[in-house]
Design an enzyme around this catalytic site. Structure first.
Site, PDB file in Angstrom:
ATOM      1  N   ASP A   1       8.905  57.802  97.124  1.00 49.14           N
ATOM      2  CA  ASP A   1       9.229  57.694  98.368  1.00 49.14           C
ATOM      3  C   ASP A   1       9.052  59.685  98.876  1.00 49.14           C
ATOM      4  OD1 ASP A   1       9.574  55.030  99.806  1.00 49.14           O
ATOM      5  OD2 ASP A   1      11.312  54.405  98.609  1.00 49.14           O
TER       6      ASP A   1
ATOM      7  N   MET B   1      10.677  61.568 101.779  1.00 50.16           N
ATOM      8  CA  MET B   1      10.951  61.495 103.280  1.00 50.16           C
ATOM      9  C   MET B   1      10.816  63.471 102.821  1.00 50.16           C
ATOM     10  SD  MET B   1      14.013  59.566 102.635  1.00 50.16           S
ATOM     11  CE  MET B   1      13.324  57.534 101.715  1.00 50.16           C
TER      12      MET B   1
ATOM     13  N   MET C   1       7.242  59.598 104.166  1.00 50.49           N
ATOM     14  CA  MET C   1       7.301  59.742 105.388  1.00 50.49           C
ATOM     15  C   MET C   1       7.490  61.445 105.807  1.00 50.49           C
ATOM     16  SD  MET C   1      10.243  56.070 103.775  1.00 50.49           S
ATOM     17  CE  MET C   1       9.519  57.009 102.225  1.00 50.49           C
TER      18      MET C   1
ATOM     19  N   MET D   1       6.996  47.677 107.201  1.00 51.17           N
ATOM     20  CA  MET D   1       8.325  48.264 106.601  1.00 51.17           C
ATOM     21  C   MET D   1       9.418  47.309 107.063  1.00 51.17           C
ATOM     22  SD  MET D   1       8.180  50.867 104.828  1.00 51.17           S
ATOM     23  CE  MET D   1       9.987  51.423 104.908  1.00 51.17           C
TER      24      MET D   1
ATOM     25  N   HIS E   1       4.980  56.194  98.860  1.00 49.68           N
ATOM     26  CA  HIS E   1       4.664  56.514 100.869  1.00 49.68           C
ATOM     27  C   HIS E   1       5.108  57.441 101.019  1.00 49.68           C
ATOM     28  CE1 HIS E   1       8.057  53.706 103.136  1.00 49.68           C
ATOM     29  NE2 HIS E   1       6.473  54.353 103.880  1.00 49.68           N
TER      30      HIS E   1
ATOM     31  N   SER F   1      11.359  51.362  93.789  1.00 48.71           N
ATOM     32  CA  SER F   1      10.829  52.090  94.326  1.00 48.71           C
ATOM     33  C   SER F   1      12.509  53.088  93.730  1.00 48.71           C
ATOM     34  CB  SER F   1      12.319  51.958  95.674  1.00 48.71           C
ATOM     35  OG  SER F   1      11.920  53.114  96.724  1.00 48.71           O
TER      36      SER F   1
ATOM     37  N   ASP G   1       8.015  46.446 102.516  1.00 49.99           N
ATOM     38  CA  ASP G   1       9.115  47.560 101.469  1.00 49.99           C
ATOM     39  C   ASP G   1      11.215  47.578 102.708  1.00 49.99           C
ATOM     40  OD1 ASP G   1      10.055  49.400 100.726  1.00 49.99           O
ATOM     41  OD2 ASP G   1       8.786  51.342 101.452  1.00 49.99           O
TER      42      ASP G   1
ATOM     43  N   HIS H   1       6.817  52.956  92.738  1.00 51.98           N
ATOM     44  CA  HIS H   1       6.831  53.378  94.314  1.00 51.98           C
ATOM     45  C   HIS H   1       7.516  54.738  94.155  1.00 51.98           C
ATOM     46  CE1 HIS H   1       6.571  52.225  98.679  1.00 51.98           C
ATOM     47  NE2 HIS H   1       8.099  52.864  98.513  1.00 51.98           N
TER      48      HIS H   1
HETATM   49  C1  DX5 Z   1      13.145  53.156 102.978  1.00 49.56           C
HETATM   50  C2  DX5 Z   1      12.158  53.432 101.231  1.00 49.56           C
HETATM   51  C3  DX5 Z   1      11.922  52.513 100.340  1.00 49.56           C
HETATM   52  C4  DX5 Z   1      13.236  52.369  99.656  1.00 49.56           C
HETATM   53  C5  DX5 Z   1      13.291  50.093  99.470  1.00 49.56           C
HETATM   54  O1  DX5 Z   1      12.588  53.845 103.155  1.00 49.56           O
HETATM   55  O2  DX5 Z   1      10.590  53.688 102.039  1.00 49.56           O
HETATM   56  O3  DX5 Z   1      11.117  52.459  99.514  1.00 49.56           O
HETATM   57  O4  DX5 Z   1      13.413  52.591  98.884  1.00 49.56           O
HETATM   58  O5  DX5 Z   1      14.689  50.747  99.796  1.00 49.56           O
HETATM   59  P1  DX5 Z   1      15.556  48.942  98.821  1.00 49.56           P
HETATM   60  O6  DX5 Z   1      15.075  48.457  98.288  1.00 49.56           O
HETATM   61  O7  DX5 Z   1      17.146  49.176  98.373  1.00 49.56           O
HETATM   62  O8  DX5 Z   1      15.704  49.154 100.532  1.00 49.56           O
HETATM   63 ZN    ZN Z   2       8.566  53.288 100.230  1.00 49.47          ZN
END
Ligand code: DX5
Ligand code: ZN
Length: 223
Positions: A35, A37, A68, A137, A66, A8, A175, A33
């Site tokens: 993320d 947000m 969010m 998740m 991903h 990630s 994840d 990956h």
């Molecule tokens: C959390 C993200 C993850 C995050 C995982 O909301 O979707 O992808 O980056 O990070 P670690 O591996 O540090 O939990």
């Molecule tokens: Zn993620």
């Protein structure tokens, strides 16, 4: 099937993004990956299209994005243009999930759905055939570096049984809080893709940690 590792980027050093992308290119990792947000669906804002495009410029492996965010339908083609290969939306924000999945596929991307820790796996029963990926998740979305929620193991087994029963080829992605201490157990339960942020980027030697995750070497952290 061999499991995949998806580091990630959220845990990377954004001042040295090219260096960190090249590290993943040169490692045994399978996907990036990414993320996204929005500060509305989750209590954090990560980054948007300019950063994603910068990653894409150097990335030599598929981009697993991903989302969010609320209203993901508004941005499906923008994420395609920014380089997404797999686009995952959250179950909790989609009123018309089937339509959203089709819209992602119509853009030529693989379609994924993510489930928050409180969202039951069984809610996906009627769309499982249409899904390329389900992201379970294993932390509450919004931040890297959180503690793995152990009920995830039950959810992975239940989802695996649902996929087998439907004769679907959906991949199971995990994840949040994944590392060398729980990777093997997750794959034994049926996981196909392991996302790893902190455990890779905070490691002394990220390339070796990725290799250990790939080999499923179990290394238990001392508390
Ligand atoms: C959390 C993200 C993850 C995050 C995982 O909301 O979707 O992808 O980056 O990070 P670690 O591996 O540090 O939990
Ligand atoms: Zn993620």
């Amino acid at each position: 099937m061999d499991h995949k590792i998806a580091p990630s980027i959220l845990a990377a050093d954004f001042a040295n993004i090219q260096r960190d992308v090249e590290m993943i290119n040169n490692s045994q990792a399978d996907w990036f990956h990414i993320d996204i947000m929005d500060g509305v669906f989750v209590p954090n804002i990560s980054f948007g299209f300019p950063v994603m495009e910068a990653i894409k410029k150097h990335a030599k492996k598929p981009m697993d994005v991903h989302l969010m965010i609320v209203n993901p339908d508004r941005y499906i083609s923008s994420f395609k243009n920014a380089g997404a290969d797999i686009l995952t939306v959250h179950y909790e924000v989609c009123d018309h999930l089937h339509r959203t999945i089709q819209a992602i596929k119509d853009e030529g991307m693989k379609a994924g759905v993510a489930l928050n820790p409180h969202t039951p796996v069984k809610l996906l029963k009627d769309v499982i055939q249409d899904l390329d990926l389900v992201c379970i998740m294993s932390v509450n979305p919004g931040f890297g570096g959180q503690k793995f929620i152990r009920n995830t193991f039950n959810k992975v087994k239940e989802l695996k049984a649902m996929i087998t029963e439907a004769e679907a080829s959906t991949l199971i992605e995990i994840d949040g809080g994944v590392g060398t201490d729980n990777a093997k157990l997750l794959v034994d339960c049926g996981a196909d893709v392991l996302v790893a942020g902190s455990s890779v980027f905070k490691a002394q030697d990220p390339i070796t940690t990725i290799a250990q995750l790939k080999k499923l070497e179990t290394i238990v952290k001392s508390v």
